[in-house]
Design a protein around this motif. Structure first.
Motif, PDB file in Angstrom:
ATOM      1  N   SER A 109      -1.904  -1.036  -7.615  1.00  0.00           N
ATOM      2  CA  SER A 109      -0.568  -0.635  -7.141  1.00  0.00           C
ATOM      3  C   SER A 109       0.472  -1.695  -7.483  1.00  0.00           C
ATOM      4  O   SER A 109       1.637  -1.372  -7.713  1.00  0.00           O
ATOM      5  N   ALA A 118       3.333   3.580  -6.819  1.00  0.00           N
ATOM      6  CA  ALA A 118       2.749   2.333  -6.308  1.00  0.00           C
ATOM      7  C   ALA A 118       2.692   2.342  -4.792  1.00  0.00           C
ATOM      8  O   ALA A 118       1.666   1.981  -4.198  1.00  0.00           O
ATOM      9  N   GLN A 122      -0.617   2.285  -2.467  1.00  0.00           N
ATOM     10  CA  GLN A 122      -0.808   1.271  -1.422  1.00  0.00           C
ATOM     11  C   GLN A 122      -1.148   1.934  -0.084  1.00  0.00           C
ATOM     12  O   GLN A 122      -1.995   1.447   0.661  1.00  0.00           O
TER      13      GLN A 122
END
Length: 128
Positions: A109, A118, A122
């Motif tokens: 990420s 990203a 996460q």
């Protein structure tokens, strides 16, 4: 009595390196197959990664680790700790990809340019 079946010293020294390098190549083939499979397809779909940036970043990460191992001098692999350590490491890398472990997802990420993908990755990593 001369043993004609025994290889040269270079052949013997290189056997362990060959085993590790072939293991790296095999893991890379498995990772590529895994990244095209349903588990990664589902993950990428769930985080709206239509360009497959996550799979590309995972593959690049694995290729980097493979290259690091394969670039070691053949003599290094004659030390049991290096031979076993690098073999275990690359096999574990394949397992991390197969199991989509949080540590991998978090690391990947941070490498993505698309911040929405990203952040979604996460979030998925944090749920594991």
């Amino acid at each position: 009595n001369l043993n004609l079946t025994m290889g040269t010293i270079e052949d013997v020294v290189g056997k362990r390196a060959k085993v590790v390098k072939e293991t790296c190549d095999n893991i890379l083939v498995e990772v590529k197959k895994e990244l095209r499979g349903p588990a990664w397809s589902t993950l990428c779909s769930s985080i709206k990664d239509s360009t497959e940036d996550v799979a590309k970043a995972v593959l690049a990460d694995v290729e980097k680790q493979v290259q690091r191992i394969k670039s070691r001098p053949a003599d290094d692999f004659n030390a049991d700790d290096i031979f076993l350590g690098e073999t275990n490491h690359i096999v574990a890398v394949g397992g991390v990809v197969r199991e989509q472990r949080a540590q991998l997802l978090g690391r990947i990420s941070m490498q993505l340019n698309d911040t929405s993908v990203a952040e979604a990755l996460q979030k998925v990593a944090a749920e594991f």
